[in-house]
Design a protein around this motif. Structure first.
Motif, PDB file in Angstrom:
ATOM      1  N   LYS A  23      29.084  53.390  39.332  1.00  0.00           N
ATOM      2  CA  LYS A  23      29.263  52.858  39.930  1.00  0.00           C
ATOM      3  C   LYS A  23      28.271  51.638  40.519  1.00  0.00           C
ATOM      4  CE  LYS A  23      32.702  48.678  39.554  1.00  0.00           C
ATOM      5  NZ  LYS A  23      33.833  48.102  39.194  1.00  0.00           N
ATOM      6  N   ILE A  25      27.840  48.653  42.912  1.00  0.00           N
ATOM      7  CA  ILE A  25      27.677  47.198  43.275  1.00  0.00           C
ATOM      8  C   ILE A  25      27.514  46.556  44.180  1.00  0.00           C
ATOM      9  CG2 ILE A  25      29.999  46.041  44.345  1.00  0.00           C
ATOM     10  CD1 ILE A  25      31.885  49.214  44.332  1.00  0.00           C
ATOM     11  N   HIS A  27      26.787  43.550  45.168  1.00  0.00           N
ATOM     12  CA  HIS A  27      27.097  41.900  46.180  1.00  0.00           C
ATOM     13  C   HIS A  27      26.587  40.722  45.888  1.00  0.00           C
ATOM     14  CE1 HIS A  27      29.881  44.836  47.617  1.00  0.00           C
ATOM     15  NE2 HIS A  27      29.172  45.386  47.777  1.00  0.00           N
ATOM     16  N   LYS A  75      35.521  47.665  35.309  1.00  0.00           N
ATOM     17  CA  LYS A  75      36.151  46.106  35.695  1.00  0.00           C
ATOM     18  C   LYS A  75      37.215  46.352  37.003  1.00  0.00           C
ATOM     19  CE  LYS A  75      38.349  45.048  30.741  1.00  0.00           C
ATOM     20  NZ  LYS A  75      39.423  45.053  29.913  1.00  0.00           N
ATOM     21  N   SER A  76      37.543  47.073  37.309  1.00  0.00           N
ATOM     22  CA  SER A  76      38.027  47.326  39.013  1.00  0.00           C
ATOM     23  C   SER A  76      37.626  47.416  39.652  1.00  0.00           C
ATOM     24  CB  SER A  76      38.744  48.597  38.887  1.00  0.00           C
ATOM     25  OG  SER A  76      39.449  49.092  40.077  1.00  0.00           O
ATOM     26  N   ASN A  77      38.272  46.732  40.672  1.00  0.00           N
ATOM     27  CA  ASN A  77      37.892  46.023  42.544  1.00  0.00           C
ATOM     28  C   ASN A  77      37.858  46.596  43.140  1.00  0.00           C
ATOM     29  OD1 ASN A  77      35.967  43.497  41.241  1.00  0.00           O
ATOM     30  ND2 ASN A  77      38.026  42.289  41.666  1.00  0.00           N
ATOM     31  N   HIS A  78      38.948  48.434  42.984  1.00  0.00           N
ATOM     32  CA  HIS A  78      38.897  49.054  43.965  1.00  0.00           C
ATOM     33  C   HIS A  78      38.217  50.471  44.008  1.00  0.00           C
ATOM     34  CE1 HIS A  78      42.179  46.253  44.793  1.00  0.00           C
ATOM     35  NE2 HIS A  78      42.561  46.226  43.288  1.00  0.00           N
TER      36      HIS A  78
END
Length: 184
Positions: A23, A25, A27, A75-78
């Protein structure tokens, strides 16, 4: 007492292993982080009829398990906190399927380090600078019981000072002498 000639299913679990997830990410447009995981999810529950009567109506296909990991990672932010991400996976299967009693999750997080160019961290370039991995194993159970075990594997550590080894237990078989660290 059971008849010794009749077969029965004592315990079972099934699922998907070696699910690779990467993934990025984003920012900002120019500043990214990268997470690479290898996941395993095993389901335990009321699946006896698939083994004893060839009835697969309760089986969640392993392809569905794999795709669920991908969707949850997206979908996860974790995802960067593998303990939280593993919990999300376990909760998904427990909440979605009433016949699943336990979800066993193992996640390995592979190391990616931001490239440093002329003293500046590059906003979206990474390299693998070691083989150490973060690992977590979770058991998420119906009824809310959760166990989590986290560890590091293959982490190399070198300490160049501050390593006195003195005042240890001695007996008639001890030949080791005290080691006093020489500091500048």
């Amino acid at each position: 007492m059971t008849n010794s000639s009749s077969a029965y299913l004592k315990k079972q679990a099934y699922g998907k292993t070696k699910v690779r997830v990467t993934k990025v990410i984003r920012h900002t447009k120019d500043w990214h982080d990268v997470v690479e995981l290898t996941c395993q999810v095993l389901l335990d529950g009321k699946f006896e009829t698939s083994y004893t009567e060839a009835d697969n109506s309760s089986i969640v296909p392993t392809d569905t398990v794999k795709n669920t990991i991908y969707v949850l990672a997206k979908k996860s932010n974790h995802v960067q906190t593998i303990e939280c991400f593993g919990y999300e996976i376990g909760q998904h299967f427990i909440n979605r399927y009433s016949h699943i009693d336990d979800v066993h999750i193992k996640i390995i997080q592979h190391r990616w380090t931001r490239v440093n160019i002329d003293g500046q961290l590059h906003p979206h370039s990474f390299f693998r600078d070691g083989e150490d991995t973060r690992r977590v194993e979770l058991l998420v159970s119906r009824g809310g019981n959760v166990t989590i075990e986290s560890r590091l594997k293959d982490l190399l550590v070198l300490k160049s000072t501050g390593s006195n080894f003195t005042n240890f237990h001695r007996c008639e078989y001890t030949t080791l002498q005290d080691a006093h660290d020489l500091q500048d």
